[in-house]
Write a protein that holds these residues in place. Structure first.
Motif, short mmCIF file in Angstrom:
data_model
loop_
_atom_site.label_atom_id
_atom_site.label_comp_id
_atom_site.label_asym_id
_atom_site.label_seq_id
_atom_site.Cartn_x
_atom_site.Cartn_y
_atom_site.Cartn_z
N GLN A 59 20.82 38.11 -30.07
CA GLN A 59 19.50 38.05 -29.20
C GLN A 59 19.20 39.52 -28.86
N LYS B 85 17.09 40.49 -31.82
CA LYS B 85 15.67 40.05 -31.75
C LYS B 85 14.67 41.01 -30.69
N LYS C 106 13.85 44.19 -32.37
CA LYS C 106 12.79 44.16 -33.04
C LYS C 106 11.48 43.97 -32.44
N LYS C 107 11.51 43.08 -31.41
CA LYS C 107 10.44 43.02 -30.49
C LYS C 107 9.96 44.18 -29.91
#
Length: 160
Positions: A143, A146, A149-150
């Motif tokens: 999580q 992610k 990266k976002k």
């Protein structure tokens, strides 16, 4: 009695050798038969006389053997039976000792397993806890990766 490893292999090899050996010829009893001569030839009469003497000697030997068997045979069989009885007693005692040793070994093994069981259960419980915690951490790591990266994408868009 017990065979050693070498003795038992010799016995087994001997058994196979006997089975693979050609069959033995049956006993030839012609020389013990008394056949009268068919002519007046002296050679035939001498041969017949020799066969008769051989047959007589053979029968005498048989009678002597039967008398010896009658006199001593039962004693030798009794002695052999006594020896077999002694062997049976020895083997029975050995079997009893072996069974006792096996029971003792199993009892000790069970006692040691029961003594260690709580430690094994505790270790198993800890392993499951660590495995569960590890799985939770992997989910959180995924999580967070992610989100990183976002956030990098958003940062790249805003700097452009």
């Amino acid at each position: 009695f017990f065979y050693t490893r070498n003795q038992s292999s010799v016995v087994v090899r001997d058994m196979f050798d006997r089975k693979s050996a050609p069959p033995k010829t049956p006993f030839n009893s012609e020389r013990y038969q008394v056949i009268p001569p068919k002519s007046d030839d002296i050679k035939e009469w001498k041969a017949a006389l020799k066969r008769a003497q051989t047959a007589l000697e053979h029968q005498t030997t048989r009678v002597i053997n039967l008398e010896l068997m009658k006199r001593y045979g039962s004693n030798s069989w009794r002695a052999y039976a006594d020896i077999l009885g002694e062997h049976q007693e020895i083997l029975s005692k050995y079997l009893k000792e072996q069974k006792h040793e096996i029971r003792e070994m199993n009892r000790k093994r069970k006692a040691s397993q029961l003594a260690v069981a709580p430690q094994i259960q505790q270790g198993e419980k800890k392993w499951f806890e660590y495995a569960y915690r590890n799985n939770e951490l992997q989910v959180v790591c995924l999580q967070l990766e992610k989100q990183v990266k976002k956030l990098r994408r958003l940062a790249a868009k805003s700097s452009n």
